[in-house]
Design a protein around this motif. Structure first.
Motif, PDB file in Angstrom:
ATOM      1  N   UNK A 271       0.843  -1.200   0.000  1.00  0.00           N
ATOM      2  CA  UNK A 271       0.000   0.000   0.000  1.00  0.00           C
ATOM      3  C   UNK A 271       0.877   1.249   0.000  1.00  0.00           C
ATOM      4  N   UNK A 272       0.338   2.326  -0.547  1.00  0.00           N
ATOM      5  CA  UNK A 272       1.095   3.569  -0.643  1.00  0.00           C
ATOM      6  C   UNK A 272       0.316   4.710   0.002  1.00  0.00           C
ATOM      7  N   UNK A 273       0.897   5.889  -0.082  1.00  0.00           N
ATOM      8  CA  UNK A 273       0.239   7.075   0.463  1.00  0.00           C
ATOM      9  C   UNK A 273      -1.068   7.395  -0.251  1.00  0.00           C
ATOM     10  N   UNK A 274      -1.260   6.856  -1.452  1.00  0.00           N
ATOM     11  CA  UNK A 274      -2.501   7.090  -2.188  1.00  0.00           C
ATOM     12  C   UNK A 274      -3.669   6.276  -1.641  1.00  0.00           C
ATOM     13  N   UNK A 275      -3.381   5.332  -0.752  1.00  0.00           N
ATOM     14  CA  UNK A 275      -4.424   4.466  -0.200  1.00  0.00           C
ATOM     15  C   UNK A 275      -5.009   4.980   1.107  1.00  0.00           C
ATOM     16  N   UNK A 276      -4.507   6.111   1.595  1.00  0.00           N
ATOM     17  CA  UNK A 276      -5.025   6.716   2.819  1.00  0.00           C
ATOM     18  C   UNK A 276      -5.311   8.189   2.554  1.00  0.00           C
ATOM     19  N   UNK A 277      -5.952   8.850   3.512  1.00  0.00           N
ATOM     20  CA  UNK A 277      -6.247  10.275   3.381  1.00  0.00           C
ATOM     21  C   UNK A 277      -5.580  11.018   4.535  1.00  0.00           C
TER      22      UNK A 277
ATOM     23  N   UNK B 141       0.840  24.105  10.901  1.00  0.00           N
ATOM     24  CA  UNK B 141      -0.574  23.770  10.899  1.00  0.00           C
ATOM     25  C   UNK B 141      -1.098  23.659   9.472  1.00  0.00           C
ATOM     26  N   UNK B 142      -1.215  22.422   8.999  1.00  0.00           N
ATOM     27  CA  UNK B 142      -1.718  22.136   7.660  1.00  0.00           C
ATOM     28  C   UNK B 142      -2.843  21.119   7.767  1.00  0.00           C
ATOM     29  N   UNK B 143      -3.890  21.313   6.981  1.00  0.00           N
ATOM     30  CA  UNK B 143      -5.004  20.367   7.006  1.00  0.00           C
ATOM     31  C   UNK B 143      -5.630  20.257   5.626  1.00  0.00           C
ATOM     32  N   UNK B 144      -6.268  19.112   5.371  1.00  0.00           N
ATOM     33  CA  UNK B 144      -7.008  18.923   4.128  1.00  0.00           C
ATOM     34  C   UNK B 144      -6.131  18.953   2.886  1.00  0.00           C
ATOM     35  N   UNK B 145      -6.599  19.612   1.843  1.00  0.00           N
ATOM     36  CA  UNK B 145      -5.895  19.635   0.559  1.00  0.00           C
ATOM     37  C   UNK B 145      -4.494  20.210   0.684  1.00  0.00           C
ATOM     38  N   UNK B 146      -4.330  21.203   1.543  1.00  0.00           N
ATOM     39  CA  UNK B 146      -3.011  21.810   1.718  1.00  0.00           C
ATOM     40  C   UNK B 146      -2.006  20.777   2.218  1.00  0.00           C
ATOM     41  N   UNK B 147      -2.423  19.942   3.153  1.00  0.00           N
ATOM     42  CA  UNK B 147      -1.532  18.890   3.642  1.00  0.00           C
ATOM     43  C   UNK B 147      -1.328  17.816   2.587  1.00  0.00           C
ATOM     44  N   UNK B 148      -2.383  17.420   1.891  1.00  0.00           N
ATOM     45  CA  UNK B 148      -2.263  16.389   0.849  1.00  0.00           C
ATOM     46  C   UNK B 148      -1.216  16.790  -0.181  1.00  0.00           C
ATOM     47  N   UNK B 149      -1.236  18.047  -0.626  1.00  0.00           N
ATOM     48  CA  UNK B 149      -0.267  18.508  -1.617  1.00  0.00           C
ATOM     49  C   UNK B 149       1.146  18.514  -1.056  1.00  0.00           C
ATOM     50  N   UNK B 150       1.279  18.901   0.222  1.00  0.00           N
ATOM     51  CA  UNK B 150       2.588  18.902   0.856  1.00  0.00           C
ATOM     52  C   UNK B 150       3.140  17.486   0.953  1.00  0.00           C
ATOM     53  N   UNK B 151       2.287  16.534   1.304  1.00  0.00           N
ATOM     54  CA  UNK B 151       2.715  15.139   1.406  1.00  0.00           C
ATOM     55  C   UNK B 151       3.146  14.604   0.044  1.00  0.00           C
ATOM     56  N   UNK B 152       2.390  14.916  -0.997  1.00  0.00           N
ATOM     57  CA  UNK B 152       2.730  14.435  -2.341  1.00  0.00           C
ATOM     58  C   UNK B 152       4.123  14.892  -2.750  1.00  0.00           C
ATOM     59  N   UNK B 153       4.405  16.176  -2.545  1.00  0.00           N
ATOM     60  CA  UNK B 153       5.727  16.698  -2.905  1.00  0.00           C
ATOM     61  C   UNK B 153       6.814  16.046  -2.063  1.00  0.00           C
ATOM     62  N   UNK B 154       6.530  15.829  -0.801  1.00  0.00           N
ATOM     63  CA  UNK B 154       7.515  15.218   0.094  1.00  0.00           C
ATOM     64  C   UNK B 154       7.800  13.773  -0.302  1.00  0.00           C
ATOM     65  N   UNK B 155       6.763  13.033  -0.673  1.00  0.00           N
ATOM     66  CA  UNK B 155       6.945  11.635  -1.064  1.00  0.00           C
ATOM     67  C   UNK B 155       7.759  11.528  -2.355  1.00  0.00           C
TER      68      UNK B 155
END
Length: 321
Positions: free
Chosen positions: A105-111, A293-307
């Motif tokens: 499983x990857x980061x795309x399988x969770x929220x 303090x990041x939540x929702x879409x802002x955090x999702x985008x940050x995680x994508x770039x980090x991964x």
């Protein structure tokens, strides 16, 4: 929320008594480890910081195994749509996903829901070290990586090891040439630094306060995007010294990948509301976290770039193909 915005002065007390996010009826934070560690700390931030957002307290439960792997797999199988539960994660969790330690499983399988706060990497030497600037250290790392002994409280492939890899990588040298000594924890690594067994400690800035006050160590750089507040305001970042090296140690929360948008947004909005309160800032400080303090879409985008960045670095370092 509209029912809060339209409260008149005469019913403010009544409005404040109504939880803003009552849709989640059994809020739970899963710490994927034994009590007492970083995941426990992360859940305690949610428990205290969200106290005014739900009509029931956030319950902390423990699910040890595989440094987060057991919980990650559970929320990718049987609890994929559990709208009541969030799970604590850290940047180390992201690294484990990248290197396959959590399975297929990857980061795309969770929220990813929200952050609890952050710590940042630090490049630390003894107070009497020959290295007075990060530039001097980077010159030696680039010309002869094996001449500089780097150490930290983590094995090859860990977060602390990755900080050293980032430094060497920025010089143009190969990360595989880094001379790295792994210790059981940060305390042992600091003892080795003070004893002269290693020249550089790639630790976390949050743990440096007592040592800076004692005058035994010097931070050459913090690995934050911008300068930090006191007591680190006088310490330059690696970036401002000309080296594109950043390591943010995220602490936050995710949910199963099949959680409804309604449940997901309930948690996101709860965190966003909590971020605006003095109580949230207080609990972050008490738990030794710096504001992020990041939540929702802002955090999702940050995680994508980090991964994406972690995969590139892990491939270059030979951790993955």
């Amino acid at each position: 929320m509209t029912h809060v915005r339209f409260c008149g002065a005469f019913i403010v007390a009544a409005c404040l008594a109504v939880p803003a996010f009552a849709a989640v009826d059994r809020p739970e934070c899963v710490a994927p480890a034994q009590p007492g560690g970083g995941f426990d700390l992360t859940c305690r931030v949610a428990q205290s910081g969200l106290a005014s957002q739900f009509d029931k307290p956030v319950q902390v439960t423990f699910m040890p195994g595989g440094i987060g792997a057991v919980a990650f797999n559970l929320f990718n199988t049987t609890r994929t749509d559990d709208g009541n539960a969030i799970v604590a994660f850290s940047t180390g969790s992201l690294l484990n996903i990248v290197t396959g330690k959590y399975g297929s499983s990857t980061e795309d399988d969770i929220r990813f829901v929200a952050t609890a706060g952050a710590d940042f990497g630090a490049v630390v030497v003894r107070a009497d070290s020959e290295y007075e600037t990060l530039g001097q250290l980077m010159e030696d790392l680039g010309s002869d990586p094996g001449s500089v002994v780097v150490g930290a409280g983590g094995s090859v492939g860990s977060q602390d090891w990755m900080k050293g890899v980032l430094l060497i990588r920025e010089t143009g040298a190969s990360p595989r040439d880094m001379r790295y000594v792994a210790f059981d924890g940060g305390g042992d690594a600091i003892a080795a630094l003070l004893g002269g067994s290693i020249a550089v400690y790639t630790g976390d800035v949050g743990e440096m306060v007592p040592h800076l006050e004692a005058g035994t160590m010097r931070i050459l750089a913090v690995m934050s995007p911008e300068r930090l507040d006191e007591p680190f305001a006088d310490i330059p970042t690696a970036i401002e010294q000309g080296f594109d090296v950043e390591w943010t140690i995220l602490r936050g929360f995710y949910m199963g990948g099949e959680v409804s948008d309604a449940d997901y947004n309930t948690w996101v909005e709860a965190f966003q509301a909590a971020y605006e309160t003095e109580e949230w800032a207080t609990v972050q400080h008490e738990k030794g976290l710096l504001p992020l303090n990041l939540a929702g879409d802002e955090l999702q985008q940050s995680i994508k770039a980090r991964m994406d960045s972690l995969r590139e670095i892990a491939t270059e370092a030979g951790l993955i193909n």
